[in-house]
Structures are given as C-alpha cells and as structure tokens.
Design a protein around this motif. Structure first.
Motif, PDB file in Angstrom:
ATOM      1  N   SER A   1     -22.461 -11.444 -86.157  1.00 34.80           N
ATOM      2  CA  SER A   1     -21.414 -12.419 -85.916  1.00 34.80           C
ATOM      3  C   SER A   1     -21.785 -13.254 -84.707  1.00 34.80           C
ATOM      4  O   SER A   1     -22.591 -12.857 -83.878  1.00 34.80           O
ATOM      5  CB  SER A   1     -20.070 -11.719 -85.670  1.00 34.80           C
ATOM      6  N   CYS A   2     -21.173 -14.433 -84.633  1.00 36.76           N
ATOM      7  CA  CYS A   2     -21.380 -15.254 -83.441  1.00 36.76           C
ATOM      8  C   CYS A   2     -20.147 -15.110 -82.548  1.00 36.76           C
ATOM      9  O   CYS A   2     -19.032 -15.405 -82.959  1.00 36.76           O
ATOM     10  CB  CYS A   2     -21.645 -16.699 -83.823  1.00 36.76           C
ATOM     11  N   HIS A   3     -20.368 -14.618 -81.350  1.00 38.01           N
ATOM     12  CA  HIS A   3     -19.265 -14.387 -80.412  1.00 38.01           C
ATOM     13  C   HIS A   3     -18.921 -15.629 -79.604  1.00 38.01           C
ATOM     14  O   HIS A   3     -17.770 -15.807 -79.192  1.00 38.01           O
ATOM     15  CB  HIS A   3     -19.642 -13.261 -79.441  1.00 38.01           C
ATOM     16  N   SER A   4     -19.904 -16.479 -79.357  1.00 39.11           N
ATOM     17  CA  SER A   4     -19.689 -17.577 -78.409  1.00 39.11           C
ATOM     18  C   SER A   4     -18.592 -18.556 -78.839  1.00 39.11           C
ATOM     19  O   SER A   4     -17.825 -19.005 -77.974  1.00 39.11           O
ATOM     20  CB  SER A   4     -21.007 -18.313 -78.152  1.00 39.11           C
ATOM     21  N   PRO A   5     -18.457 -18.938 -80.123  1.00 38.75           N
ATOM     22  CA  PRO A   5     -17.394 -19.896 -80.463  1.00 38.75           C
ATOM     23  C   PRO A   5     -15.992 -19.379 -80.166  1.00 38.75           C
ATOM     24  O   PRO A   5     -15.136 -20.145 -79.697  1.00 38.75           O
ATOM     25  CB  PRO A   5     -17.602 -20.124 -81.961  1.00 38.75           C
ATOM     26  N   LYS A   6     -15.723 -18.104 -80.445  1.00 41.31           N
ATOM     27  CA  LYS A   6     -14.404 -17.549 -80.147  1.00 41.31           C
ATOM     28  C   LYS A   6     -14.152 -17.538 -78.643  1.00 41.31           C
ATOM     29  O   LYS A   6     -13.047 -17.859 -78.178  1.00 41.31           O
ATOM     30  CB  LYS A   6     -14.299 -16.135 -80.724  1.00 41.31           C
ATOM     31  N   LEU A   7     -15.167 -17.178 -77.870  1.00 42.26           N
ATOM     32  CA  LEU A   7     -15.030 -17.216 -76.418  1.00 42.26           C
ATOM     33  C   LEU A   7     -14.792 -18.642 -75.944  1.00 42.26           C
ATOM     34  O   LEU A   7     -13.966 -18.889 -75.051  1.00 42.26           O
ATOM     35  CB  LEU A   7     -16.286 -16.641 -75.764  1.00 42.26           C
ATOM     36  N   GLU A   8     -15.502 -19.584 -76.542  1.00 43.45           N
ATOM     37  CA  GLU A   8     -15.327 -20.997 -76.194  1.00 43.45           C
ATOM     38  C   GLU A   8     -13.903 -21.454 -76.503  1.00 43.45           C
ATOM     39  O   GLU A   8     -13.275 -22.170 -75.708  1.00 43.45           O
ATOM     40  CB  GLU A   8     -16.339 -21.838 -76.971  1.00 43.45           C
ATOM     41  N   TYR A   9     -13.380 -21.052 -77.657  1.00 34.39           N
ATOM     42  CA  TYR A   9     -12.017 -21.425 -78.036  1.00 34.39           C
ATOM     43  C   TYR A   9     -11.001 -20.861 -77.043  1.00 34.39           C
ATOM     44  O   TYR A   9     -10.109 -21.580 -76.575  1.00 34.39           O
ATOM     45  CB  TYR A   9     -11.712 -20.911 -79.442  1.00 34.39           C
ATOM     46  N   ASP A  10     -11.129 -19.592 -76.713  1.00 35.56           N
ATOM     47  CA  ASP A  10     -10.174 -18.970 -75.792  1.00 35.56           C
ATOM     48  C   ASP A  10     -10.256 -19.590 -74.401  1.00 35.56           C
ATOM     49  O   ASP A  10      -9.232 -19.782 -73.740  1.00 35.56           O
ATOM     50  CB  ASP A  10     -10.424 -17.468 -75.716  1.00 35.56           C
TER      51      ASP A  10
ATOM     52  N   GLN B   1     -22.293 -20.602 -72.988  1.00 34.77           N
ATOM     53  CA  GLN B   1     -23.333 -21.481 -73.526  1.00 34.77           C
ATOM     54  C   GLN B   1     -24.683 -20.766 -73.605  1.00 34.77           C
ATOM     55  O   GLN B   1     -25.444 -20.957 -74.555  1.00 34.77           O
ATOM     56  CB  GLN B   1     -23.428 -22.741 -72.672  1.00 34.77           C
ATOM     57  N   SER B   2     -24.968 -19.941 -72.611  1.00 30.30           N
ATOM     58  CA  SER B   2     -26.211 -19.169 -72.645  1.00 30.30           C
ATOM     59  C   SER B   2     -26.212 -18.186 -73.812  1.00 30.30           C
ATOM     60  O   SER B   2     -27.217 -18.021 -74.516  1.00 30.30           O
ATOM     61  CB  SER B   2     -26.403 -18.421 -71.322  1.00 30.30           C
ATOM     62  N   LEU B   3     -25.072 -17.528 -74.020  1.00 26.83           N
ATOM     63  CA  LEU B   3     -24.941 -16.616 -75.155  1.00 26.83           C
ATOM     64  C   LEU B   3     -25.154 -17.355 -76.466  1.00 26.83           C
ATOM     65  O   LEU B   3     -25.834 -16.856 -77.374  1.00 26.83           O
ATOM     66  CB  LEU B   3     -23.568 -15.942 -75.131  1.00 26.83           C
ATOM     67  N   GLU B   4     -24.578 -18.544 -76.577  1.00 27.70           N
ATOM     68  CA  GLU B   4     -24.738 -19.308 -77.819  1.00 27.70           C
ATOM     69  C   GLU B   4     -26.212 -19.618 -78.078  1.00 27.70           C
ATOM     70  O   GLU B   4     -26.674 -19.567 -79.228  1.00 27.70           O
ATOM     71  CB  GLU B   4     -23.943 -20.601 -77.758  1.00 27.70           C
ATOM     72  N   MET B   5     -26.973 -19.925 -77.032  1.00 28.39           N
ATOM     73  CA  MET B   5     -28.395 -20.209 -77.224  1.00 28.39           C
ATOM     74  C   MET B   5     -29.133 -18.971 -77.743  1.00 28.39           C
ATOM     75  O   MET B   5     -30.012 -19.074 -78.599  1.00 28.39           O
ATOM     76  CB  MET B   5     -29.020 -20.685 -75.916  1.00 28.39           C
ATOM     77  N   ILE B   6     -28.763 -17.799 -77.241  1.00 28.31           N
ATOM     78  CA  ILE B   6     -29.388 -16.563 -77.723  1.00 28.31           C
ATOM     79  C   ILE B   6     -28.996 -16.316 -79.174  1.00 28.31           C
ATOM     80  O   ILE B   6     -29.829 -15.934 -80.008  1.00 28.31           O
ATOM     81  CB  ILE B   6     -28.994 -15.374 -76.838  1.00 28.31           C
ATOM     82  N   GLU B   7     -27.724 -16.537 -79.494  1.00 26.91           N
ATOM     83  CA  GLU B   7     -27.276 -16.356 -80.882  1.00 26.91           C
ATOM     84  C   GLU B   7     -27.989 -17.333 -81.819  1.00 26.91           C
ATOM     85  O   GLU B   7     -28.350 -16.968 -82.943  1.00 26.91           O
ATOM     86  CB  GLU B   7     -25.763 -16.533 -80.953  1.00 26.91           C
ATOM     87  N   LEU B   8     -28.195 -18.555 -81.354  1.00 30.35           N
ATOM     88  CA  LEU B   8     -28.911 -19.524 -82.176  1.00 30.35           C
ATOM     89  C   LEU B   8     -30.377 -19.149 -82.345  1.00 30.35           C
ATOM     90  O   LEU B   8     -30.974 -19.388 -83.398  1.00 30.35           O
ATOM     91  CB  LEU B   8     -28.789 -20.924 -81.568  1.00 30.35           C
ATOM     92  N   LYS B   9     -30.962 -18.541 -81.318  1.00 30.29           N
ATOM     93  CA  LYS B   9     -32.337 -18.071 -81.426  1.00 30.29           C
ATOM     94  C   LYS B   9     -32.437 -16.971 -82.477  1.00 30.29           C
ATOM     95  O   LYS B   9     -33.363 -16.963 -83.310  1.00 30.29           O
ATOM     96  CB  LYS B   9     -32.811 -17.550 -80.066  1.00 30.29           C
ATOM     97  N   ILE B  10     -31.494 -16.041 -82.467  1.00 32.69           N
ATOM     98  CA  ILE B  10     -31.468 -14.995 -83.491  1.00 32.69           C
ATOM     99  C   ILE B  10     -31.262 -15.616 -84.868  1.00 32.69           C
ATOM    100  O   ILE B  10     -31.911 -15.236 -85.852  1.00 32.69           O
ATOM    101  CB  ILE B  10     -30.371 -13.960 -83.180  1.00 32.69           C
ATOM    102  N   LEU B  11     -30.359 -16.601 -84.943  1.00 35.38           N
ATOM    103  CA  LEU B  11     -30.115 -17.306 -86.200  1.00 35.38           C
ATOM    104  C   LEU B  11     -31.399 -17.938 -86.729  1.00 35.38           C
ATOM    105  O   LEU B  11     -31.694 -17.876 -87.924  1.00 35.38           O
ATOM    106  CB  LEU B  11     -29.053 -18.378 -85.977  1.00 35.38           C
ATOM    107  N   SER B  12     -32.182 -18.514 -85.817  1.00 38.54           N
ATOM    108  CA  SER B  12     -33.449 -19.119 -86.209  1.00 38.54           C
ATOM    109  C   SER B  12     -34.394 -18.089 -86.812  1.00 38.54           C
ATOM    110  O   SER B  12     -35.076 -18.356 -87.815  1.00 38.54           O
ATOM    111  CB  SER B  12     -34.102 -19.786 -84.989  1.00 38.54           C
ATOM    112  N   GLU B  13     -34.425 -16.878 -86.225  1.00 36.48           N
ATOM    113  CA  GLU B  13     -35.283 -15.813 -86.753  1.00 36.48           C
ATOM    114  C   GLU B  13     -34.802 -15.350 -88.123  1.00 36.48           C
ATOM    115  O   GLU B  13     -35.599 -15.138 -89.036  1.00 36.48           O
ATOM    116  CB  GLU B  13     -35.305 -14.635 -85.768  1.00 36.48           C
ATOM    117  N   VAL B  14     -33.474 -15.198 -88.261  1.00 30.31           N
ATOM    118  CA  VAL B  14     -32.914 -14.760 -89.543  1.00 30.31           C
ATOM    119  C   VAL B  14     -33.191 -15.800 -90.627  1.00 30.31           C
ATOM    120  O   VAL B  14     -33.492 -15.462 -91.775  1.00 30.31           O
ATOM    121  CB  VAL B  14     -31.400 -14.494 -89.403  1.00 30.31           C
ATOM    122  N   ALA B  15     -33.107 -17.083 -90.262  1.00 29.64           N
ATOM    123  CA  ALA B  15     -33.362 -18.152 -91.225  1.00 29.64           C
ATOM    124  C   ALA B  15     -34.798 -18.125 -91.727  1.00 29.64           C
ATOM    125  O   ALA B  15     -35.085 -18.622 -92.823  1.00 29.64           O
ATOM    126  CB  ALA B  15     -33.051 -19.506 -90.591  1.00 29.64           C
TER     127      ALA B  15
END
Length: 404
Positions: A252-261, A298-312
C-alpha cells in the motif's frame, strides 16, 4: 526513475477522480474522518467496498485471472492516492490485500473458487491470527497447535491468538499454527483458514488506551479446520507468512493518506488562534513543525515510488518495504501529535462512546477534528508495534538493505 505520468495514466487518473466525485458518499467520508482506528467500522468500510465492487474496482490489486482489475502498478498507485486524497476509507485490507494474494498465489483451484468471490461480495469478513501471547515480534515461536486427525481429514486447533483486529466482526480467520514441534521452529508452521462460527472458537475484546474495541484475543479449543483449508503443504506457513507480511508492509502507499490528514490539519490551523492575537497557521514554530512532517511524507512517497518502479519491472517489493513501514509508522504518530497540539485543551477530550459518526454520536467539543484527536493519537501508538515493530524493521533494514 521517471515519476511523470504518461498521457494514458493521466487519463486514468481523471477517470478515477470523476468516479470518486460522483460515487463517494459524503457520509462515508465523514465516517472515515471520525474513525480514530486504523480500520473503519464495517458499516462504513463495507459500504464503500460494495460501491467499488459494483464498479469492478474493488480487487484493484488482484490479477485479472483471479477476478481483479489487472491494473498496472502505476494504475494501482494512482487509484490509492486519489482515494486517499478524496477522504475515502481504507478498504478491508485483511481480506482483500493480505489473505487474498496468498490464496490466489498459493491456493488450489478449489480454494480460489471458494474464497475469492466471497471476499469480493463481502460474504466473508476476515481477521488475522498471527500474534500470540509471548509470540509477537518473535512470530516463529508461536505455540498454537494444530493436530492432524487419525484419518487425515482435519486438524484440531488449540491455543490463542492476540491483538486480532476485528475478530468480533469476522466469520473467517487466516492463521499460522504449529503442525510439527520436532523440527526447526520456522519449519513446523502451517497456514490455515479457520471458520470463526463454530464451537471451540471464542473472542474476548481488548479495549485500547483510546477506548476503542478494535482488537481481541481469540481462544481456540479443539476448533476444527478441514485439511482442504490448509494453504500449501504442511510446514509452508513461514514462507507464506513472509510473502503476506511483505505485501502488508509494501503493498500500500502510506504517503497520500498522511498527506491528506496533514492537509486537513493545515486547514483547521488557519482558524485556530495562536494565543497572541493571530492564527496558528501563521506561527513560525508551527510552520516549521508542519514543514518537517511534510518533508518526511514527501521523502516516504519517493521511496514508495521507487518500490513501485521495481514492481512495474516485475521485481518483488523487497526489504525496502520495511523502510516504508518504519517511516510511515513514525510519520503517522507525528501527524497525530500535530492534531492534538493544534486544538489545545479541546484536543484532549476522550469520549469513550463510539462511533463518533451517525445520529447517535456523542456531541463534539469545539469540532469533529478536536473530538477525534486524542483517540487517534493514542490509537496510533500501535503503529510502531503492529505489522512488525520499529526494532524489527530496523533489524531487517540493517541486514538486508545496508548489509550490516
């Protein structure tokens, strides 16, 4: 890593936004905002699940052959982010995101045909039977025993599971049990599916510091599990648990929910006095605290996007998911502390009546945000414990990422 969306992905994002604007009910948003717990109550969560199921988007992380959308990793991320930014509740993760991938990856055709449609329809509501008294971070030491019958048709389960989220609502539990005590502890564990509505299964509520009934202790006394409800072979449980936990920590991506809150907190800060005739949103110290948390998100989101890139690229999420879990846990607590500090004494209210939404909700002092602030802050103390403690995550990162 290219983080720009393609024209096709931008079109998909616009489609998701339009769907959310037209179909996400206001009362579901309000119910999610008024829930201090990690998982919203089933009346909110299952209502949103049903809306997504009707659209065909509920199993957005599943492959098409399992009944899912077959979306790409980028599409899944877009969907999760847009849902979070729209204020949608978390989905029923235990069934959809944890046990379902185990079933469609390792289950038999019969198991897939039986359980996957029932997860989508909401007919089965799942809980997770992993932790035990004395076996939390050291999960391999679990002692709940599964004894095979003489005719080899079923197991009898004896033991208990603890911190079992929503067990009081669940009719099914996926559990790790010890089927062999004579081998290395990791090798003697199996993964089974338990019918909660049978003699020998009892649930005792465990109220949190915030007064929420979210977790429980489950007692198993000669509870029956047919052999056909074991996933994989005997002794495969540790392998399946590692697969499941990697999904839990990085699926899951945690950063968007944290950003929303954080955004909601900032909106409220614009109306809160700073005690000196101004507004809290303009206070320099407050702005520094908010900026520090935002940079962390924002740093967390970059890490999540890096993982997303690997999964893709077809690669597994890997041990970097532990870094996401650790950072997300700490940031969750940082955000919730900001909320308590934002509302001052009004943020200290702790009404034990639940839920905080609906016609029978207790009256809020000052605002809904203030009403939920302390309960959410206390509830989020568990973030650095559940799903693997911060210490466990740090150990994984040290060994597998840093090579220490």
């Amino acid at each position: 890593m290219d983080i720009e969306l393609s024209p096709e992905d931008q079109a998909f994002r616009d489609e998701v936004r339009a769907f959310l604007a037209a179909n996400l009910p206001r009362e579901v948003i309000d119910g999610a905002a008024s829930s201090p717990t990690v998982f919203v109550e089933p009346d909110i969560g299952q209502r949103w699940n049903a809306i997504l199921a009707a659209k065909g988007w509920l199993a957005y992380q599943w492959p098409k052959e399992a009944g899912g959308t077959g979306w790409s990793p980028v599409q899944r991320y877009i969907f999760e982010k847009e849902c979070a930014l729209a204020g949608a509740p978390n989905l029923t993760v235990l069934g959809l995101k944890l046990v379902a991938p185990v079933i469609y990856t390792f289950g038999t055709p019969e198991q897939k045909a039986k359980y996957l449609p029932r997860i989508l329809s909401g007919e089965d509501y799942w809980c997770q039977g992993f932790s035990e008294p004395g076996s939390g971070s050291d999960l391999a030491s679990l002692q709940c025993r599964a004894t095979l019958s003489e005719d080899g048709t079923h197991y009898k389960l004896n033991g208990s599971k603890i911190w079992t989220t929503h067990a009081h609502w669940a009719n099914r539990m996926f559990a790790l049990v010890r089927t062999d005590a004579t081998v290395k502890k990791q090798a003697g564990i199996s993964f089974v599916l338990v019918d909660m509505n049978q003699p020998g299964v009892s649930v005792r509520p465990l109220l949190t510091l915030a007064g929420d009934h979210e977790v429980n202790q489950v007692f198993l006394e000669d509870a029956i599990v047919p052999v056909e409800d074991r996933i994989g072979e005997e002794g495969d449980g540790w392998k399946l648990a590692k697969f499941l936990l990697e999904n839990e920590r990085g699926g899951s991506c945690h950063s968007p929910k944290l950003e929303y809150d954080l955004g909601q907190i900032e909106k409220d800060a614009a109306a809160e006095p700073d005690g000196r005739g101004g507004r809290l949103a303009d206070d320099a110290d407050w702005k520094r605290r908010v900026a520090k948390v935002r940079l962390g998100i924002q740093s967390l989101e970059m890490i999540e996007l890096k993982i997303l890139s690997e999964v893709a690229k077809g690669r597994p999420p890997g041990p970097q998911t532990s870094l996401c879990k650790l950072l997300a846990s700490n940031l969750r607590q940082d955000v919730d502390l900001l909320a308590v500090d934002l509302y001052g004494t009004a943020g200290l209210q702790l009404d034990f009546a639940r839920p905080f939404y609906g016609d029978n909700a207790p009256a809020a002092i000052h605002s809904r945000g203030a009403q939920v602030a302390s309960a959410r802050y206390l509830n989020s103390r568990a973030w650095t414990i559940f799903g693997g403690t911060n210490e466990v995550q740090a150990g994984i990162i040290a060994r597998t990422v840093l090579g220490l």
